[in-house]
Scaffold this active site. Structure first.
Site, PDB file in Angstrom:
ATOM      1  N   ASP A 161       0.871  -1.171   0.000  1.00 36.52           N
ATOM      2  CA  ASP A 161       0.000   0.000   0.000  1.00 36.52           C
ATOM      3  C   ASP A 161       0.915   1.230   0.000  1.00 36.52           C
ATOM      4  O   ASP A 161       2.131   1.133   0.195  1.00 36.52           O
ATOM      5  CB  ASP A 161      -0.984   0.002   1.173  1.00 36.52           C
ATOM      6  CG  ASP A 161      -2.196   0.900   0.868  1.00 36.52           C
ATOM      7  OD1 ASP A 161      -2.134   1.685  -0.100  1.00 36.52           O
ATOM      8  OD2 ASP A 161      -3.204   0.831   1.588  1.00 36.52           O
TER       9      ASP A 161
HETATM   10  C1  NOJ Z   1      -3.878   4.095  -0.112  1.00 38.25           C
HETATM   11  C2  NOJ Z   1      -5.077   3.202  -0.042  1.00 38.25           C
HETATM   12  O1  NOJ Z   1      -5.096   2.514   1.192  1.00 38.25           O
HETATM   13  C3  NOJ Z   1      -5.134   2.187  -1.156  1.00 38.25           C
HETATM   14  O2  NOJ Z   1      -6.322   1.465  -1.075  1.00 38.25           O
HETATM   15  C4  NOJ Z   1      -4.987   2.889  -2.482  1.00 38.25           C
HETATM   16  O3  NOJ Z   1      -5.099   1.966  -3.530  1.00 38.25           O
HETATM   17  C5  NOJ Z   1      -3.648   3.587  -2.506  1.00 38.25           C
HETATM   18  N1  NOJ Z   1      -3.612   4.581  -1.450  1.00 38.25           N
HETATM   19  C6  NOJ Z   1      -3.373   4.248  -3.851  1.00 38.25           C
HETATM   20  O4  NOJ Z   1      -4.182   5.334  -4.045  1.00 38.25           O
END
Ligand code: NOJ
Length: 767
Positions: free
Chosen positions: A297
């Site tokens: 993430d």
């Molecule tokens: C953080 C989020 O938790 C995740 O779900 C997302 O895909 C990413 N940022 C990218 O935007």
């Protein structure tokens, strides 16, 4: 004559078959037709260590690629890194033109010309917004869920994207958590089947098609269990909950062929998910044979330092790569540390090779090595985005997501005799809120508002008047910033709203949340409606009792007074680009509501986390909550039960369940039940089947959804619905991580929601 032709055909087919067989004996594949695996190995053999590590690095394109000059130094560095093969993937690079430009940098400058993969959060649409995922789950309609993500994929692919960071299949039982809107709700089974449908919609049958994109099952794992519903918070789950509640949807996603997984920000038992060898390497890649790759993430490899797990970047990189985290999203930690770690023998190059192979495989599967620009097609982008067909699909998907929570005196559907309709509420006129959070590239203020939808639906002799009444938020409303709520003492819109309500035959009042009250980083301690909407509702009820509340929320809300005072309530979530039309379709009876809650609606935030699949405890409340004695698992000030339970949802018609039959044989139960449409409208019903293993070596929930079927019934029609239950439905994961069912007694329950159920208790032998 026919026979002769048939014979000729058989002879011809035989000839072709023999020719093909001969060809394949002679050379198993055509010249130069290497398999993708062979191509990957050949490419890997040419790559330097630095180039391999480059493939594991993902940057966010926080600049516009349509102009040549990046705005800051960081961006210049990123551009240089792309050119020198130090970047494998990018997120937030947008449009056919932007992705083409970015791709050019990689393909025209880097030594091996390996194309970039472009990912983006295409959660419930790219330009055309579908209802939010929680709403789609409320449809319990897998075909519609597939359609929703199919449209999203077509649009995203036409805009140059290859990969979405969706679906989010975190089981979500805490309504305070803002990301519940992005989930399929509280139930493991519903989340599993919805997740699978979304993956099938995004990926189709062929990843190399220009109409499909790769999906990503996230967040692996446990993110939905953030303590106290506070986003990014630590989680406390037992192994039992992990195995039986949280992980099954991910296993289903892996079996469905999802191309990628994303790990999670949270720790589990003191180990950040991003650094969890158990989750990623052992379970996912070894036991489940997952062949895709795992992306971290955003910054989660670096955050292992903040967690207090890795003391520095070198260690964070070591932990993450060993754990099986293949691509580093925006930590820059792999790029800056892995080479050193391999060179000094701390990390084996084999681990890097494994990650690179997985990433290259997806790039091959997407067809990027055949033509790196194939998705970035300006013509297609122009035609595809917001096409009539896509908007029509958005309306259809949205119709099935609405949940009728109450309909006293059959106030709905609105009859032709209703001549004056007052539409009230800031949310009723809003063209932005219905687009929801996580809205990708939706044009701001582009949704059909509720009042627009109603005006388009009424007949010539029905009059519609609109008054804003209350306001909800003020100032900046976007994905990044905190919201500012309007002063609840501002009652300037009340007078007009009360006036039009007084003169109306029927009031439709929109109540709910701003869409940016839910989504990432949007946790709340309260589940009540903000501002002075309820105060206005009270005033309206004083002058007109015929009120239909149209709820727009991204989470379950606690609205006991609305539930009690308002005769009709329709939950519409954030229904997307066509929200107003779809809602009007339901209000006026063009579509008979069929949605069922994918999550319990509490009476009060204090009941949260609230979910139907509770364990019995040793002291369940068997009497009513105010029976007098205190020694039961209960609250002294409120019932345990929700306002509206999981699976609840009314129709304009009524359904009668009877003749539940359960026939057992060893390891199996055959269930059948009859459902009759006893009302005045044709309608759809979702028949839900729950089970309980009454006594097991690991205590089982009092109810657990294991199957459902959606049927359509004409007025007066009866259908028999059948289910087959096997070990798959009746078993569970044991502490040794083995899955099996235990012999003994099972309750089999079938009905219209998780509370109104016909029940049979049977013995099933699994020995
Ligand atoms: C953080 C989020 O938790 C995740 O779900 C997302 O895909 C990413 N940022 C990218 O935007």
């Amino acid at each position: 004559m026919k026979k002769i032709r048939d014979k000729r055909f058989v002879a011809f087919a035989l000839l072709i078959f023999l020719a093909m067989a001969f060809q394949s004996v002679k050379s198993p594949k055509k010249n130069n037709a290497m398999t993708n695996d062979e191509k990957i190995e050949a490419l890997l053999a040419k790559m330097t260590l630095a180039e391999k590590i480059g493939q594991l690095n993902m940057y966010s394109g926080s600049w516009e690629f349509t102009g040549p000059v990046p705005p800051d130094q960081g961006s210049q560095q990123k551009l240089d890194d792309i050119k020198s093969g130090r970047v494998g993937g990018m997120l937030n690079v947008l449009t056919a033109e932007g992705t083409k430009e970015a791709q050019k940098l990689a393909v025209e400058n880097s030594r091996l010309k390996i194309p970039l993969i472009f990912g983006y959060d295409v959660v419930h649409g790219y330009k055309t917004m579908m209802p939010i995922p929680l709403a789609q789950a409320a449809s319990w309609n897998l075909e519609m869920a597939r359609l929703g993500s199919e449209v999203a994929a077509r649009e995203a692919a036409a805009a140059g994207l290859h990969w979405t960071f969706a679906p989010m299949i975190d089981v979500s039982r805490d309504a305070r958590w803002g990301r519940i809107m992005e989930s399929a709700g509280e139930d493991t089974y519903l989340t599993s089947v919805m997740g699978k449908a979304w993956i099938e919609g995004f990926q189709g049958k062929d990843l190399s098609s220009e109409k499909t994109i790769a999906a990503c099952a996230k967040h692996f794992a446990g993110y939905g269990y953030a303590e106290a519903g506070r986003d990014y918070n630590t989680i406390e789950v037992t192994e039992n909950t992990l195995l039986n509640v949280i992980l099954p949807p991910f296993k289903v996603a892996s079996e469905a062929g999802v191309a990628t997984f994303m790990n999670a920000f949270n720790d589990i038992g003191g180990v950040p998910a991003t650094g969890s060898e158990f989750l990623q390497r052992q379970l996912l890649k070894k036991e489940w044979n997952f062949e895709g790759f795992v992306v971290s993430d955003w910054g989660s490899i670096g955050e292992m330092i903040t967690h207090g797990y890795a003391p520095d970047s070198l260690t964070a990189a070591t932990y993450a790569i060993k754990a099986g985290s293949d691509m580093d999203m925006e930590s820059h930690i792999y790029l800056n540390n892995l080479e050193k770690l391999v060179k000094n023998g701390k990390v084996s190059e084999k681990l890097i090779d494994d990650a690179v192979r997985r990433i290259l495989k997806l790039k091959f599967d997407l067809g990027l090595f055949d033509d790196p620009y194939r998705y970035s097609n300006l013509e297609r982008e122009k035609k595809e985005l917001l096409s009539e067909k896509n908007l029509q699909a958005a309306r259809e998907v949205a119709q099935g997501t609405m949940v009728l929570l109450k309909n006293e005196n059959s106030l709905l559907p609105i009859q032709k005799s209703v001549k004056n309709i007052a539409v009230i509420g800031n949310l009723a006129g809003h063209k932005d809120v219905p687009l929801g959070s996580w809205r990708a590239q939706a044009n701001p203020n582009s949704a059909v508002s509720l009042v627009e939808g109603i005006k388009a639906a009424v007949s010539a002799d029905q009059k519609v008047e609109y008054a804003e009444g209350y306001q909800l938020t003020t100032g900046t409303r976007d994905f990044l910033h905190e919201l500012t709520f309007t002063d609840p003492n501002d009652r300037s819109g009340f007078e007009n709203a009360i006036k039009i309500a007084k003169n109306a035959d029927l009031v439709i009042m929109a109540l709910g949340e701003d869409c940016y009250q839910s989504g990432e980083g949007r946790s709340q301690t309260s589940l009540e409606l903000k501002g002075n909407q309820l105060e206005l509702l009270d005033e309206i009820l004083k002058v007109n009792k015929n009120v239909v509340a149209v709820l727009m929320t991204g989470r379950p809300v606690a609205i006991p007074t609305v539930a009690q005072k308002v005769p009709a309530i329709l939950q519409t979530w954030f229904a997307g680009s066509q929200a107003g039309h779809a809602t009007a379709d339901v209000l006026f009876g063009k579509y008979n509501p069929s949605g069922k809650l994918p999550v319990s609606f509490p009476r009060h935030v204090g009941q949260v986390p609230l979910y139907y699949a509770q364990k019995n405890t040793g002291r369940p409340v068997t009497n009513t909550w105010d029976a007098g004695l205190v020694f039961w698992s209960h609250y002294t000030d409120m019932p345990n039960t929700p306002q509206w339970c999981f699976g609840f949802g009314l129709s304009y018609t009524t359904f009668d369940y009877k003749n539940l039959s359960v026939k057992t044989s060893p390891k199996k139960a055959s269930v059948s039940v009859e459902i009759t449409n006893t009302g005045k409208y044709k309608g759809k019903e979702t028949v839900q089947l729950y089970i309980r293993d009454t006594h097991a070596t690991v205590i089982q929930p009092i109810k657990r959804l294991v199957a459902f079927e959606q049927i359509s019934l004409e007025i007066g029609e009866t259908k028999t619905v059948k289910f087959e239950l096997t070990e798959k439905e009746l078993g569970f994961y044991h502490p040794d991580r083995r899955f099996y069912a235990e012999s003994g007694s099972f309750e089999i329950m079938v009905g219209t929601n998780s509370e109104q159920l016909l029940k049979k208790t049977v013995e099933i032998d699994f020995d």
